[in-house]
Write an enzyme that holds these catalytic residues in place. Structure first.
Site, PDB file in Angstrom:
ATOM      1  N   SER A 192       0.829  -1.218   0.000  1.00  0.00           N
ATOM      2  CA  SER A 192       0.000   0.000   0.000  1.00  0.00           C
ATOM      3  C   SER A 192       0.861   1.266   0.000  1.00  0.00           C
ATOM      4  CB  SER A 192      -0.971  -0.001   1.188  1.00  0.00           C
ATOM      5  OG  SER A 192      -0.316  -0.306   2.392  1.00  0.00           O
TER       6      SER A 192
ATOM      7  N   HIS B 274      -1.877  -8.969   1.685  1.00  0.00           N
ATOM      8  CA  HIS B 274      -1.578  -7.712   2.408  1.00  0.00           C
ATOM      9  C   HIS B 274      -2.686  -7.489   3.451  1.00  0.00           C
ATOM     10  CE1 HIS B 274       0.249  -3.932   3.194  1.00  0.00           C
ATOM     11  NE2 HIS B 274      -0.234  -3.196   2.198  1.00  0.00           N
TER      12      HIS B 274
ATOM     13  N   HIS C 257       5.960 -12.932   6.927  1.00  0.00           N
ATOM     14  CA  HIS C 257       6.161 -11.527   6.574  1.00  0.00           C
ATOM     15  C   HIS C 257       7.324 -11.412   5.592  1.00  0.00           C
ATOM     16  CE1 HIS C 257       6.571  -7.163   6.939  1.00  0.00           C
ATOM     17  NE2 HIS C 257       5.313  -7.208   7.367  1.00  0.00           N
TER      18      HIS C 257
ATOM     19  N   ARG D  91       3.351  -5.338  16.546  1.00  0.00           N
ATOM     20  CA  ARG D  91       1.949  -4.889  16.476  1.00  0.00           C
ATOM     21  C   ARG D  91       1.036  -6.016  16.952  1.00  0.00           C
ATOM     22  NH1 ARG D  91       1.890  -3.212  10.253  1.00  0.00           N
ATOM     23  NH2 ARG D  91       2.805  -5.312  10.220  1.00  0.00           N
TER      24      ARG D  91
ATOM     25  N   ASP E 232      -2.042  -8.944  11.483  1.00  0.00           N
ATOM     26  CA  ASP E 232      -3.400  -9.376  11.141  1.00  0.00           C
ATOM     27  C   ASP E 232      -3.881 -10.580  11.946  1.00  0.00           C
ATOM     28  OD1 ASP E 232      -3.700  -7.418   9.147  1.00  0.00           O
ATOM     29  OD2 ASP E 232      -2.473  -8.611   7.790  1.00  0.00           O
TER      30      ASP E 232
HETATM   31  N1  NMX Z   1       1.369 -19.847   5.137  1.00  0.00           N
HETATM   32  C1  NMX Z   1       1.783 -20.704   4.170  1.00  0.00           C
HETATM   33  N2  NMX Z   1       2.826 -20.478   3.364  1.00  0.00           N
HETATM   34  C2  NMX Z   1       3.506 -19.338   3.574  1.00  0.00           C
HETATM   35  C3  NMX Z   1       3.163 -18.418   4.570  1.00  0.00           C
HETATM   36  C4  NMX Z   1       2.038 -18.702   5.370  1.00  0.00           C
HETATM   37  N3  NMX Z   1       1.602 -17.880   6.299  1.00  0.00           N
HETATM   38  N4  NMX Z   1       4.033 -17.398   4.525  1.00  0.00           N
HETATM   39  C5  NMX Z   1       4.886 -17.657   3.511  1.00  0.00           C
HETATM   40  N5  NMX Z   1       4.572 -18.839   2.943  1.00  0.00           N
HETATM   41  C6  NMX Z   1       5.166 -19.454   1.757  1.00  0.00           C
HETATM   42  C7  NMX Z   1       5.017 -18.513   0.573  1.00  0.00           C
HETATM   43  O1  NMX Z   1       3.714 -18.624   0.000  1.00  0.00           O
HETATM   44  C8  NMX Z   1       6.120 -18.986  -0.331  1.00  0.00           C
HETATM   45  O2  NMX Z   1       5.680 -20.160  -0.969  1.00  0.00           O
HETATM   46  P1  NMX Z   1       6.119 -20.506  -2.482  1.00  0.00           P
HETATM   47  O3  NMX Z   1       7.586 -20.660  -2.439  1.00  0.00           O
HETATM   48  O4  NMX Z   1       5.374 -21.747  -2.778  1.00  0.00           O
HETATM   49  O5  NMX Z   1       5.689 -19.339  -3.318  1.00  0.00           O
HETATM   50  C9  NMX Z   1       7.213 -19.351   0.668  1.00  0.00           C
HETATM   51  O6  NMX Z   1       6.558 -19.578   1.928  1.00  0.00           O
HETATM   52  C10 NMX Z   1       8.259 -18.280   0.850  1.00  0.00           C
HETATM   53  O7  NMX Z   1       7.599 -17.058   1.175  1.00  0.00           O
HETATM   54  P2  NMX Z   1       8.319 -15.960   2.098  1.00  0.00           P
HETATM   55  O8  NMX Z   1       9.546 -15.509   1.371  1.00  0.00           O
HETATM   56  O9  NMX Z   1       8.483 -16.450   3.470  1.00  0.00           O
HETATM   57  O10 NMX Z   1       7.222 -14.810   2.163  1.00  0.00           O
HETATM   58  P3  NMX Z   1       6.961 -13.621   1.152  1.00  0.00           P
HETATM   59  O11 NMX Z   1       7.881 -12.509   1.507  1.00  0.00           O
HETATM   60  O12 NMX Z   1       6.977 -14.060  -0.257  1.00  0.00           O
HETATM   61  O13 NMX Z   1       5.463 -13.234   1.501  1.00  0.00           O
HETATM   62  C11 NMX Z   1       3.629 -12.877   2.964  1.00  0.00           C
HETATM   63  C12 NMX Z   1       5.109 -12.606   2.716  1.00  0.00           C
HETATM   64  C13 NMX Z   1       3.175 -12.014   4.130  1.00  0.00           C
HETATM   65  C14 NMX Z   1       2.850 -12.493   1.725  1.00  0.00           C
HETATM   66  C15 NMX Z   1       3.442 -14.378   3.310  1.00  0.00           C
HETATM   67  O14 NMX Z   1       4.133 -14.693   4.496  1.00  0.00           O
HETATM   68  C16 NMX Z   1       1.993 -14.773   3.418  1.00  0.00           C
HETATM   69  O15 NMX Z   1       1.375 -15.101   2.403  1.00  0.00           O
HETATM   70  N6  NMX Z   1       1.392 -14.756   4.677  1.00  0.00           N
HETATM   71  C17 NMX Z   1      -0.003 -15.017   4.861  1.00  0.00           C
HETATM   72  C18 NMX Z   1      -0.840 -13.814   4.464  1.00  0.00           C
HETATM   73  C19 NMX Z   1      -0.676 -12.698   5.464  1.00  0.00           C
HETATM   74  O16 NMX Z   1      -0.751 -12.878   6.653  1.00  0.00           O
HETATM   75  N7  NMX Z   1      -0.473 -11.483   4.943  1.00  0.00           N
HETATM   76  C20 NMX Z   1      -0.440 -10.300   5.788  1.00  0.00           C
HETATM   77  C21 NMX Z   1       0.905  -9.600   5.847  1.00  0.00           C
HETATM   78  C22 NMX Z   1       0.836  -8.397   6.759  1.00  0.00           C
HETATM   79  N8  NMX Z   1      -0.041  -7.344   6.238  1.00  0.00           N
HETATM   80  O17 NMX Z   1      -0.919  -6.923   6.891  1.00  0.00           O
HETATM   81  O18 NMX Z   1       0.139  -6.904   5.103  1.00  0.00           O
HETATM   82  C1  MLT Z   2       2.190  -3.769   6.434  1.00  0.00           C
HETATM   83  O1  MLT Z   2       1.827  -3.296   7.511  1.00  0.00           O
HETATM   84  O2  MLT Z   2       2.255  -3.071   5.410  1.00  0.00           O
HETATM   85  C2  MLT Z   2       2.469  -5.224   6.351  1.00  0.00           C
HETATM   86  O3  MLT Z   2       3.012  -5.731   7.522  1.00  0.00           O
HETATM   87  C3  MLT Z   2       3.186  -5.654   5.111  1.00  0.00           C
HETATM   88  C4  MLT Z   2       4.599  -5.198   4.928  1.00  0.00           C
HETATM   89  O4  MLT Z   2       5.197  -4.489   5.725  1.00  0.00           O
HETATM   90  O5  MLT Z   2       5.166  -5.618   3.888  1.00  0.00           O
END
Ligand code: NMX
Ligand code: MLT
Length: 454
Positions: free
Chosen positions: A255, A285, A332, A341, A387
């Site tokens: 964002s 996100h 994350h 948080r 979250d």
């Molecule tokens: N559950 C399952 N798999 C996960 C998760 C999770 N919570 N977190 C990461 N992975 C997987 C990810 O999908 C990726 O798989 P692949 O290689 O098959 O593509 C692998 O682990 C490596 O990912 P990372 O490098 O650890 O994470 P990345 O930086 O790409 O993504 C998020 C970060 C936040 C997108 C990821 O951890 C996620 O999808 N979390 C769940 C959704 C979530 O809670 N998002 C909110 C973030 C905070 N916010 O408010 O924005």
């Molecule tokens: C945020 O607050 O924007 C989330 O934790 C995602 C991020 O920092 O990448």
């Protein structure tokens, strides 16, 4: 203008001038630092980019600058150099409440200085005076199908107000680049003043039988939001805590980056903020907080309302992973520890709703999910993010319509991103335009052992 209205306007201008004057002083003091860095040290190398970063979402590439917040992978966020507990402790609090004025926090984000109570109340008054939402915004919202997602409604309302932009009017009239920050600040203030009423209107229209509650302009932003949502105390404090916690997470998150990118084309604050709200609506996100609640409700539903045992919970988590989904609220892109948080909200729950069954379930998930994610071996960070904990608090205080939760995140995030683009204008940050390459090029550089840098 009638004498009373004239006096109100005079008082508003006088109070605006104080925060604005302080901001200008800060911007002018900062400009030489930025100019010197570019002029004298512009070619100093601060990072290099690998093939996996180019394909993998530019993760960890240092190519953005902000002084408003910094995210350390181990420690988590600091706003203007302060941790979350330090921020809450430093800022002036609403009398009889436990959390600070959002308006004082906005002052702090913009200037880096902790405002006095007097300075905070000046901003409270200024924001109150800008709160009138144009009537056509409600027409726009009412014209949308009622099952439109609240984030799409929120975004549409923000874009609809673009015609109000002070920046556009001043830009079209001709203005020096050094002055761009001033109308951006005006647009930012006007947006911050109006977003809570727009959000509450969406909520009451969509989920509460179309019964909007008029704004009470005598209240601070958090208090007025609680009032317009129809929730009694301590929801005002929940709102203040929530908006502050979600405000800023340095500049690379989807964002913040979207807002910065769009603003870099000199698009105004309305266009820019709407783009960030659209990014926040993605499940990886901000929408993850809605997903967390949906996931928890599904677990409780399948358990017939009872809490699962640890073994049952592990099975739910594995089933989610094996179905190809992520565990929402965990992982994350930058953090490598539990999000402070999350911890801050957990402490709120321990104090205010220790026996709530959903809070208990969230704690059980905290106990088992990291181990499962580690065992699966994919996520680089197995710990909870903001979250994982936020929706439970909303639910407890009666806001059970969880597809609305990301709108709350959006109000909070607006504070951070609008402060950032005001500073972007102040420091004259350039149009953002990174360079792309082709797959052929990547393959050639891979075969050559890296691109030859001259
Ligand atoms: N559950 C399952 N798999 C996960 C998760 C999770 N919570 N977190 C990461 N992975 C997987 C990810 O999908 C990726 O798989 P692949 O290689 O098959 O593509 C692998 O682990 C490596 O990912 P990372 O490098 O650890 O994470 P990345 O930086 O790409 O993504 C998020 C970060 C936040 C997108 C990821 O951890 C996620 O999808 N979390 C769940 C959704 C979530 O809670 N998002 C909110 C973030 C905070 N916010 O408010 O924005
Ligand atoms: C945020 O607050 O924007 C989330 O934790 C995602 C991020 O920092 O990448």
């Amino acid at each position: 203008m009638a004498p009373v209205a004239e006096n109100v306007e005079k008082r508003r201008v006088a109070s605006v001038a104080k925060l604005k004057a302080k901001l200008l002083e800060k911007i002018e003091a900062h400009r030489p630092r930025t100019q010197k860095l570019v002029k004298e040290h512009g070619k100093v190398v601060i990072d290099h980019v690998t093939v996996d970063q180019a394909i993998g979402g530019a993760r960890d590439v240092r190519a953005l600058v902000t002084d408003i917040s910094y995210l350390d992978p181990q420690e988590g966020i600091r706003f203007r150099g302060k941790t979350i507990p330090e921020t809450f402790a430093a800022l002036p609090k609403v009398p009889g409440c436990n959390y600070p004025y959002v308006e004082g926090f906005w002052y702090f984000l913009l200037t880096g200085d902790v405002p006095t109570m007097e300075e905070t109340l000046e901003v409270v008054k200024d924001i109150q005076s800008r709160g009138q939402v144009p009537l056509y915004v409600f027409d726009v919202l009412r014209a949308l199908p009622r099952d439109t997602h609240p984030m799409a409604m929120f975004s549409a309302a923000i874009v609809a107000m673009q015609r109000e932009s002070v920046f556009v009017k001043r830009y079209n009239a001709g203005m020096k680049k050094a002055d761009y920050w001033d109308p951006m600040y005006e647009d930012a203030m006007n947006l911050i003043a109006k977003l809570p009423e727009i959000a509450a209107y969406i909520y009451r229209m969509k989920y509460k039988g179309d019964t909007p509650i008029p704004s009470d302009k005598s209240l601070d932003l958090g208090g007025n939001f609680a009032h317009m949502m129809g929730f009694s105390k301590p929801y005002d404090d929940v709102a203040r805590m929530y908006f502050i916690l979600h405000s800023d997470h340095e500049s690379g998150n989807v964002s913040a980056h979207a807002v910065h990118l769009v603003a870099s084309a000199l698009s105004d604050a309305y266009y820019s903020l709407a783009s960030g709200i659209n990014g926040l609506a993605g499940p990886l996100h901000g929408l993850a907080n809605q997903e967390v609640l949906a996931w928890i409700q599904e677990v409780l539903h399948q358990m017939g309302g009872k809490l699962p045992t640890e073994e049952e919970l592990k099975k739910f988590l594995w089933d989610t992973l094996n179905s190809g989904k992520v565990i929402p609220g965990y992982g994350h892109a930058v953090l490598r520890k539990t999000d402070p948080r999350y911890t801050s909200q957990m402490e709120f729950c321990q104090k205010n709703l220790p026996d709530d069954p959903m809070f208990k379930l969230v704690n059980m998930i905290y106990k088992v999910a990291p181990g499962i994610l580690m065992e699966q071996g994919k996520a680089k960070n197995p710990w909870p993010n903001v979250d994982a904990q936020s929706g439970v608090i909303q639910w407890y205080y009666g806001l059970t319509e969880y597809d609305f939760y990301t709108v709350l995140f959006g109000i909070g995030r607006s504070l951070g991103v609008l402060a950032n683009i005001t500073w972007d204008r102040g420091l004259g940050y350039a149009l953002e335009r990174p360079k792309s390459v082709t797959t052929d090029m990547l393959e050639r550089w891979a075969a050559e052992g890296g691109r030859k840098l001259s």
